[in-house]
Write a protein that holds these residues in place. Structure first.
Motif, short mmCIF file in Angstrom:
data_model
loop_
_atom_site.label_atom_id
_atom_site.label_comp_id
_atom_site.label_asym_id
_atom_site.label_seq_id
_atom_site.Cartn_x
_atom_site.Cartn_y
_atom_site.Cartn_z
N LEU A 20 0.82 -1.21 0.00
CA LEU A 20 0.00 0.00 0.00
C LEU A 20 0.86 1.26 0.00
CD1 LEU A 20 -2.62 -1.21 2.63
CD2 LEU A 20 -2.88 -1.18 0.15
N CYS A 21 2.09 1.17 -0.51
CA CYS A 21 3.02 2.30 -0.44
C CYS A 21 2.57 3.50 -1.28
CB CYS A 21 4.43 1.86 -0.83
SG CYS A 21 4.61 1.40 -2.55
N LEU A 42 -9.31 2.46 9.62
CA LEU A 42 -7.97 2.19 9.11
C LEU A 42 -7.52 3.40 8.32
CD1 LEU A 42 -5.56 0.30 8.46
CD2 LEU A 42 -6.91 -0.55 6.53
N THR A 43 -6.40 3.99 8.73
CA THR A 43 -5.83 5.13 8.03
C THR A 43 -4.51 4.67 7.41
OG1 THR A 43 -6.83 6.61 9.65
CG2 THR A 43 -5.11 7.54 8.24
N ILE A 44 -4.35 4.96 6.13
CA ILE A 44 -3.16 4.54 5.39
C ILE A 44 -2.47 5.79 4.86
CG2 ILE A 44 -2.29 3.18 3.46
CD1 ILE A 44 -5.06 1.70 3.61
N ASP A 45 -1.17 5.88 5.11
CA ASP A 45 -0.38 6.99 4.59
C ASP A 45 0.88 6.40 3.96
OD1 ASP A 45 0.86 9.35 3.97
OD2 ASP A 45 1.08 10.04 6.03
N HIS A 46 0.82 6.18 2.66
CA HIS A 46 1.93 5.59 1.90
C HIS A 46 2.42 4.29 2.54
CE1 HIS A 46 1.71 9.02 -0.58
NE2 HIS A 46 2.31 9.85 0.23
N GLY A 47 1.47 3.42 2.87
CA GLY A 47 1.80 2.12 3.43
C GLY A 47 1.83 2.07 4.94
N GLN A 48 1.92 3.22 5.59
CA GLN A 48 1.91 3.27 7.05
C GLN A 48 0.46 3.07 7.51
OE1 GLN A 48 4.95 3.46 8.27
NE2 GLN A 48 4.19 3.10 10.32
N LEU A 49 0.22 2.11 8.40
CA LEU A 49 -1.12 1.77 8.83
C LEU A 49 -1.37 2.23 10.26
CD1 LEU A 49 -1.19 -1.94 7.59
CD2 LEU A 49 -1.87 0.11 6.33
N LEU A 94 -14.66 4.29 -3.95
CA LEU A 94 -14.67 2.88 -4.33
C LEU A 94 -13.27 2.38 -4.67
CD1 LEU A 94 -16.20 0.27 -4.92
CD2 LEU A 94 -16.62 1.14 -7.23
N ALA A 95 -12.46 3.19 -5.34
CA ALA A 95 -11.09 2.78 -5.69
C ALA A 95 -10.28 2.49 -4.44
CB ALA A 95 -10.42 3.85 -6.55
N LEU A 96 -10.42 3.31 -3.43
CA LEU A 96 -9.72 3.09 -2.17
C LEU A 96 -10.22 1.81 -1.51
CD1 LEU A 96 -7.75 4.10 -0.01
CD2 LEU A 96 -9.62 5.47 0.94
#
Length: 120
Positions: A20-21, A42-49, A94-96
């Protein structure tokens, strides 16, 4: 510990997922079990979960039953197929939401890799 709790706890412990980078966003999972609603953010920031067992605003909201969530976590059900059957409802990006499929094991991988939530 319930399967969904173990899954989200494991995501929190991992902290980073290179698959998820290139992803930034927030997804809330609204998981219904009978009359009870559990929410995981769930929050994702360039792969950071980052995982929170509380609701909150999110760019995408996935609404599903605990049975569907557990089947996906065990690798017994494909998330896209569940969406197409109406077993998962998506509000927002939807893409996310579709990118979240990367976090769930494929059936053979779950059993072979010995994931703690996979059925034996």
């Amino acid at each position: 510990m319930p399967v969904t709790d173990a899954f989200f706890q494991q995501l929190a412990e991992v902290g980073h997922d290179p698959r998820l980078c290139r992803v930034r966003g927030s997804i809330r999972f609204d998981i219904r079990e009978g009359d009870r609603l559990r929410q995981w953010l769930l929050t994702i920031d360039h792969g950071q979960l980052r995982v929170s067992p509380h609701g909150g605003p999110a760019q995408a909201v996935l609404k599903l039953s605990s049975e569907v969530a557990e089947a996906m976590i065990r690798g017994e059900m494909n998330g896209l197929s569940a969406m197409l059957r109406g077993e998962i409802l998506v509000d927002g990006d939807l893409a996310l939401a579709l990118r979240m499929g990367r976090l769930f094991p494929a059936p053979a991988i779950a059993r072979e890799a010995g994931h703690p939530w996979a059925r034996r």
